[in-house]
Design a protein around this motif. Structure first.
Motif, PDB file in Angstrom:
ATOM      1  N   GLY A  15       0.806  -1.259  -0.001  1.00 25.30           N
ATOM      2  CA  GLY A  15       0.069   0.046   0.100  1.00 25.30           C
ATOM      3  C   GLY A  15       0.787   1.171  -0.143  1.00 25.30           C
ATOM      4  O   GLY A  15       0.277   2.488  -0.033  1.00 25.30           O
ATOM      5  N   ASN A  16       2.072   1.109   0.003  1.00 30.38           N
ATOM      6  CA  ASN A  16       3.006   2.184   0.176  1.00 30.38           C
ATOM      7  C   ASN A  16       4.450   1.825  -0.393  1.00 30.38           C
ATOM      8  O   ASN A  16       4.705   0.715  -0.387  1.00 30.38           O
ATOM      9  N   GLY A  17       5.341   2.692  -0.759  1.00 33.23           N
ATOM     10  CA  GLY A  17       6.400   2.578  -1.386  1.00 33.23           C
ATOM     11  C   GLY A  17       7.388   2.014  -0.560  1.00 33.23           C
ATOM     12  O   GLY A  17       8.114   0.985  -1.009  1.00 33.23           O
ATOM     13  N   GLN A  18       7.563   2.186   0.747  1.00 29.92           N
ATOM     14  CA  GLN A  18       8.425   1.541   1.678  1.00 29.92           C
ATOM     15  C   GLN A  18       8.174   0.077   1.692  1.00 29.92           C
ATOM     16  O   GLN A  18       8.976  -0.888   1.993  1.00 29.92           O
ATOM     17  N   GLU A  19       6.622  -0.116   1.857  1.00 30.45           N
ATOM     18  CA  GLU A  19       6.355  -1.637   2.148  1.00 30.45           C
ATOM     19  C   GLU A  19       6.971  -2.490   0.764  1.00 30.45           C
ATOM     20  O   GLU A  19       7.188  -3.607   0.892  1.00 30.45           O
ATOM     21  N   ALA A  20       6.725  -1.814  -0.380  1.00 31.13           N
ATOM     22  CA  ALA A  20       6.905  -2.199  -1.374  1.00 31.13           C
ATOM     23  C   ALA A  20       8.269  -2.813  -1.568  1.00 31.13           C
ATOM     24  O   ALA A  20       8.674  -3.438  -2.204  1.00 31.13           O
ATOM     25  N   LEU A  21       9.047  -1.557  -1.229  1.00 34.87           N
ATOM     26  CA  LEU A  21      10.501  -2.110  -1.302  1.00 34.87           C
ATOM     27  C   LEU A  21      10.792  -3.085  -0.444  1.00 34.87           C
ATOM     28  O   LEU A  21      11.878  -3.865  -0.773  1.00 34.87           O
ATOM     29  N   ARG A  22      10.398  -3.178   0.713  1.00 37.83           N
ATOM     30  CA  ARG A  22      10.598  -4.430   1.552  1.00 37.83           C
ATOM     31  C   ARG A  22      10.412  -5.727   1.084  1.00 37.83           C
ATOM     32  O   ARG A  22      11.180  -6.676   1.127  1.00 37.83           O
TER      33      ARG A  22
END
Length: 232
Positions: free
Chosen positions: A34-41
């Motif tokens: 749902g956000n860029g940081q989560e996607a990067l993880r």
């Protein structure tokens, strides 16, 4: 054969659900964020075959996410989802290393088709001899997406390699812009045309070790890959 794994970064939960539900039905595995940081993880913790990234997201926007992904992986296809129509935003995405744009609102069928096209391009066939071609003083390793020079080796994205391959097939000949756009992007579109200029600029950097190689711009018509030492 395992299902292709798609990283979906989209902060609109309703749209994310619709996209994920459809892609799963079509035989994909979807890792949603749902956000860029989560996607990067997610990207750092598991292998994915393609990234589908919304440009406007909280915590980390899509362009920043794509930049971080490109630091880790030059090859994975990146498709941006965006409601924006500004040319500057589109060009920024391509300069970062994105491969294509899907503009909202879009057809789920069109999205699926674009994903399949990029996944087909990114698959390399195992158990075959390496396809390397002379490119002036350089070598173009088509399977591994490399331009190999005397001083350095450049890693290409799949789109860059497809474009270089097309120009190389017509070495010392003019290739019209509309031909390139249809062959590489599947459509002769204004914004795709502007992105083509970005890709040409990147290819020129990869070829600069050989001064006898030049990608020549025939203004308003197309491009030619000039190899001054080629006599074929």
């Amino acid at each position: 054969m395992s299902e292709p794994r798609i990283l979906l970064a989209e902060d609109d939960p309703n749209l994310s659900f619709v996209i994920e539900d459809h892609l799963v039905t079509e035989g994909f595995t979807v890792v949603a964020a749902g956000n860029g940081q989560e996607a990067l993880r997610h990207f750092r913790n598991q292998a994915v075959d393609l990234c589908l990234i919304d440009v406007m997201m909280p915590k980390m926007d899509g362009f920043s996410l794509a930049s971080e992904i490109r630091k880790v992986n030059d090859l994975v296809p990146i498709l941006f989802l965006t409601a924006r129509s500004m040319e500057q935003d589109r060009l920024k995405g391509f300069e970062i290393g994105g491969d294509d744009y899907i503009t909202k609102p879009f057809s789920i069928a069109e999205l699926t088709q674009r994903i399949r096209v990029f996944l087909r391009r990114s698959v390399t066939t195992s158990g075959v001899s390496e396809k390397k071609g002379a490119l002036g003083a350089l070598q173009f390793d088509e399977l591994n997406l490399l331009v190999i020079g005397p001083q350095s080796t450049a890693q290409l994205t799949q789109m860059e390699a497809d474009l270089l391959k097309l120009l190389l097939q017509h070495r010392n000949q003019l290739v019209k812009r509309e031909t390139i756009l249809v062959e590489i992007w599947g459509e002769n579109d204004y914004f795709k045309g502007r992105s083509l200029d970005v890709f040409i600029s990147r290819l020129r950097k990869y070829l600069k070790e050989d001064p006898d190689l030049e990608i020549r711009n025939h203004h308003g018509v197309g491009f030619s890959l000039v190899d001054r030492n080629f006599s074929g």
